[in-house]
Motif scaffolding. Structure first.
Motif, PDB file in Angstrom:
ATOM      1  N   LEU A 134       0.881  -1.170   0.000  1.00 49.72           N
ATOM      2  CA  LEU A 134       0.000   0.000   0.000  1.00 49.72           C
ATOM      3  C   LEU A 134       0.917   1.218   0.000  1.00 49.72           C
ATOM      4  O   LEU A 134       1.508   1.569   1.014  1.00 49.72           O
ATOM      5  CB  LEU A 134      -0.919   0.017   1.219  1.00 49.72           C
ATOM      6  N   PHE A 135       1.051   1.824  -1.172  1.00 52.05           N
ATOM      7  CA  PHE A 135       1.975   2.943  -1.350  1.00 52.05           C
ATOM      8  C   PHE A 135       1.213   4.260  -1.413  1.00 52.05           C
ATOM      9  O   PHE A 135       0.186   4.368  -2.096  1.00 52.05           O
ATOM     10  CB  PHE A 135       2.764   2.753  -2.656  1.00 52.05           C
ATOM     11  N   ALA A 136       1.726   5.274  -0.732  1.00 48.96           N
ATOM     12  CA  ALA A 136       1.156   6.624  -0.839  1.00 48.96           C
ATOM     13  C   ALA A 136       2.182   7.643  -0.375  1.00 48.96           C
ATOM     14  O   ALA A 136       3.066   7.339   0.428  1.00 48.96           O
ATOM     15  CB  ALA A 136      -0.115   6.756  -0.013  1.00 48.96           C
ATOM     16  N   MET A 137       2.047   8.858  -0.890  1.00 48.36           N
ATOM     17  CA  MET A 137       2.852  10.003  -0.439  1.00 48.36           C
ATOM     18  C   MET A 137       1.867  11.071   0.054  1.00 48.36           C
ATOM     19  O   MET A 137       1.510  11.993  -0.683  1.00 48.36           O
ATOM     20  CB  MET A 137       3.710  10.542  -1.587  1.00 48.36           C
ATOM     21  N   PRO A 138       1.396  10.947   1.319  1.00 47.56           N
ATOM     22  CA  PRO A 138       0.316  11.827   1.796  1.00 47.56           C
ATOM     23  C   PRO A 138       0.799  13.085   2.525  1.00 47.56           C
ATOM     24  O   PRO A 138       0.123  13.604   3.402  1.00 47.56           O
ATOM     25  CB  PRO A 138      -0.429  10.902   2.772  1.00 47.56           C
ATOM     26  N   GLU A 139       1.967  13.606   2.128  1.00 45.06           N
ATOM     27  CA  GLU A 139       2.574  14.703   2.891  1.00 45.06           C
ATOM     28  C   GLU A 139       1.751  15.981   2.922  1.00 45.06           C
ATOM     29  O   GLU A 139       1.794  16.731   3.903  1.00 45.06           O
ATOM     30  CB  GLU A 139       3.976  14.999   2.343  1.00 45.06           C
ATOM     31  N   CYS A 140       1.004  16.276   1.841  1.00 45.98           N
ATOM     32  CA  CYS A 140       0.218  17.521   1.835  1.00 45.98           C
ATOM     33  C   CYS A 140      -0.835  17.512   2.949  1.00 45.98           C
ATOM     34  O   CYS A 140      -1.263  18.570   3.418  1.00 45.98           O
ATOM     35  CB  CYS A 140      -0.459  17.728   0.483  1.00 45.98           C
ATOM     36  N   ARG A 141      -1.210  16.327   3.378  1.00 46.65           N
ATOM     37  CA  ARG A 141      -2.199  16.191   4.463  1.00 46.65           C
ATOM     38  C   ARG A 141      -1.643  16.690   5.804  1.00 46.65           C
ATOM     39  O   ARG A 141      -2.383  17.150   6.666  1.00 46.65           O
ATOM     40  CB  ARG A 141      -2.585  14.713   4.572  1.00 46.65           C
ATOM     41  N   ASN A 251      -9.201  20.288  -0.258  1.00 49.40           N
ATOM     42  CA  ASN A 251      -9.598  21.451   0.541  1.00 49.40           C
ATOM     43  C   ASN A 251      -9.227  21.290   2.017  1.00 49.40           C
ATOM     44  O   ASN A 251      -9.198  22.263   2.767  1.00 49.40           O
ATOM     45  CB  ASN A 251     -11.101  21.716   0.421  1.00 49.40           C
ATOM     46  N   HIS A 252      -8.943  20.054   2.419  1.00 47.71           N
ATOM     47  CA  HIS A 252      -8.580  19.787   3.815  1.00 47.71           C
ATOM     48  C   HIS A 252      -7.062  19.855   4.020  1.00 47.71           C
ATOM     49  O   HIS A 252      -6.588  19.875   5.144  1.00 47.71           O
ATOM     50  CB  HIS A 252      -9.105  18.404   4.223  1.00 47.71           C
ATOM     51  N   PHE A 253      -6.309  19.877   2.908  1.00 52.75           N
ATOM     52  CA  PHE A 253      -4.849  19.849   2.989  1.00 52.75           C
ATOM     53  C   PHE A 253      -4.284  21.261   3.097  1.00 52.75           C
ATOM     54  O   PHE A 253      -4.964  22.244   2.831  1.00 52.75           O
ATOM     55  CB  PHE A 253      -4.255  19.159   1.760  1.00 52.75           C
ATOM     56  N   SER A 254      -3.006  21.339   3.464  1.00 53.23           N
ATOM     57  CA  SER A 254      -2.325  22.638   3.578  1.00 53.23           C
ATOM     58  C   SER A 254      -2.256  23.339   2.222  1.00 53.23           C
ATOM     59  O   SER A 254      -1.685  22.790   1.269  1.00 53.23           O
ATOM     60  CB  SER A 254      -0.908  22.429   4.111  1.00 53.23           C
ATOM     61  N   GLY A 296       0.136  20.440  11.138  1.00 49.48           N
ATOM     62  CA  GLY A 296      -0.416  19.227  10.521  1.00 49.48           C
ATOM     63  C   GLY A 296      -0.115  17.980  11.332  1.00 49.48           C
ATOM     64  O   GLY A 296      -0.988  17.122  11.530  1.00 49.48           O
ATOM     65  N   VAL A 297       1.117  17.863  11.808  1.00 54.50           N
ATOM     66  CA  VAL A 297       1.491  16.715  12.644  1.00 54.50           C
ATOM     67  C   VAL A 297       0.671  16.725  13.937  1.00 54.50           C
ATOM     68  O   VAL A 297       0.179  15.691  14.390  1.00 54.50           O
ATOM     69  CB  VAL A 297       3.009  16.715  12.939  1.00 54.50           C
ATOM     70  N   ARG A 298       0.508  17.929  14.524  1.00 54.45           N
ATOM     71  CA  ARG A 298      -0.317  18.021  15.742  1.00 54.45           C
ATOM     72  C   ARG A 298      -1.735  17.529  15.489  1.00 54.45           C
ATOM     73  O   ARG A 298      -2.257  16.689  16.230  1.00 54.45           O
ATOM     74  CB  ARG A 298      -0.363  19.478  16.229  1.00 54.45           C
ATOM     75  N   ALA A 299      -2.344  18.037  14.401  1.00 51.73           N
ATOM     76  CA  ALA A 299      -3.762  17.750  14.143  1.00 51.73           C
ATOM     77  C   ALA A 299      -3.997  16.304  13.718  1.00 51.73           C
ATOM     78  O   ALA A 299      -5.027  15.709  14.081  1.00 51.73           O
ATOM     79  CB  ALA A 299      -4.291  18.704  13.073  1.00 51.73           C
ATOM     80  N   TRP A 310      -4.429  25.996   9.027  1.00 49.96           N
ATOM     81  CA  TRP A 310      -3.338  26.309   8.112  1.00 49.96           C
ATOM     82  C   TRP A 310      -3.117  27.817   8.006  1.00 49.96           C
ATOM     83  O   TRP A 310      -4.059  28.595   8.132  1.00 49.96           O
ATOM     84  CB  TRP A 310      -3.627  25.759   6.719  1.00 49.96           C
ATOM     85  N   GLN A 311      -1.864  28.205   7.737  1.00 53.41           N
ATOM     86  CA  GLN A 311      -1.515  29.612   7.523  1.00 53.41           C
ATOM     87  C   GLN A 311      -0.709  29.746   6.229  1.00 53.41           C
ATOM     88  O   GLN A 311       0.424  29.244   6.196  1.00 53.41           O
ATOM     89  CB  GLN A 311      -0.650  30.120   8.689  1.00 53.41           C
ATOM     90  N   PRO A 312      -1.247  30.378   5.187  1.00 52.40           N
ATOM     91  CA  PRO A 312      -2.605  30.904   4.996  1.00 52.40           C
ATOM     92  C   PRO A 312      -3.651  29.779   4.964  1.00 52.40           C
ATOM     93  O   PRO A 312      -3.319  28.617   4.735  1.00 52.40           O
ATOM     94  CB  PRO A 312      -2.526  31.600   3.637  1.00 52.40           C
TER      95      PRO A 312
END
Length: 341
Positions: A134-141, A251-254, A296-299, A310-312
């Protein structure tokens, strides 16, 4: 006998074996693991009795779920800014060494492979997928961007798919990784213990179909557009389930992550790995100095409230000049450069 057990090393039948051994943490990479692997690879590289390296993950769930981002978050909290530089500098050096190693390296992606795990596996000469991959690069999350050479290995896929993988964190099973062009070898999970450099081709299964096949017309139609704003506009105008779900995720990502990731994957196409890692090191150090990654890591991973601030807060707030600034040298931080042998 070393007391360090997070990575296990052995030699069997002419193969150097590396086992990522933190199954309770899905084999997430720590700086100590990165350093241990780097040192062992150097020790094995010129040995005539070792013809290839095999890297696997302990347990039955993951090859490696990524870098230990909780440790990076903790370092920021205690003001250990040196670790924020050292971790990525040494991780990227390992990624580069894997890519340029003088012997074949087989990375068996039997389970979850994300982030830093993909940076290990997909920079090796022979990444192997299985039925359990199961491969993914979910960093924007989590307010980051796909790094560890992702500008190189994701661009093995067609441009639209590379962007979809990077922006959405689209998950692929083993056949999908092969179909995307990220890996060539597909082996049955119950035969991974038999893998060697001598029999890899005969163990290889044909990929006749993959889950990604049905999605490709949508991906080409949307992520093949010229700009991120066009992508978002078209997703918003469509009413089908795929478009609605994709837009909701984005819309939920940074917003900063999305803009920088789009720019990075687009600019990186055709560049070599050394150029890309130099850029990614600049990018990641700018992210370490900005709020979104730590929020993001906190949330997502610490408080797990799933409500990052997120900021902005939206894409309109992320201007082109601020995106360009992420690609500029970081004041006071030396650029990453390929190691000399």
């Amino acid at each position: 006998m070393s007391s360090f057990q997070d990575v296990l090393f052995s030699i069997e039948n002419g193969h150097g074996r590396i086992v990522l051994n933190r199954p309770q943490a899905l084999n997430a990479l720590t700086l100590d693991m990165i350093d241990a692997i780097t040192a062992q690879l150097a020790a094995w590289e010129m040995r005539a009795d070792i013809k290839a390296i095999i890297i696997t993950g302990a347990g039955d769930k993951a090859f490696c779920a990524g870098g230990d981002v909780k440790a990076v978050h903790a370092a920021k909290q205690r003001g250990d800014l040196g670790l924020l530089e050292d971790f990525y500098r040494r991780e990227y050096t390992l990624n580069y060494r894997l890519s340029t190693y003088r012997k074949p390296i087989i990375a068996v992606m039997d389970g979850i492979v994300m982030g830093g795990g993909a940076g290990i596996a997909l920079n090796c000469s022979h990444p192997v997928v299985t039925h359990k991959t199961l491969f993914a690069m979910p960093e924007c999350r989590i307010g980051l961007f796909p790094d560890v050479g992702a500008g190189h290995f994701l661009n093995r896929a067609k441009p639209a798919l590379a962007l979809a993988l990077a922006l959405i964190g689209l998950a692929l099973r083993g056949p999908g990784v092969v179909r995307a062009g990220l890996a060539k070898n597909f082996v049955a999970s119950n035969r991974v213990g038999e893998i060697s450099i001598d029999n890899l081709e005969e163990l290889n299964l044909r990929v006749d179909k993959a889950g990604i096949d049905e999605m490709m017309p949508n991906i080409e139609a949307v992520f093949g557009l010229k700009t991120l704003d066009e992508i978002m506009t078209v997703l918003g105008a469509r009413r089908d389930a795929w478009a609605v779900d994709t837009l909701k995720a984005l819309n939920h990502f940074s917003p900063t992550s999305l803009r920088v990731t789009y720019a990075h994957i687009s600019r990186a196409r055709g560049q070599d790995l050394a150029e890309i890692l130099k850029t990614e090191f600049r990018l990641v150090q700018h992210f370490m100095a900005a709020p979104d990654f730590f929020e993001g890591v906190r949330a997502q991973l610490i408080d797990k409230d799933g409500a990052p601030k997120w900021q902005p807060a939206d894409l309109a707030g992320v201007k082109a000049d601020s995106v360009d600034a992420y690609f500029a040298p970081v004041p006071g931080v030396k650029d990453w450069a390929p190691p000399t042998r």
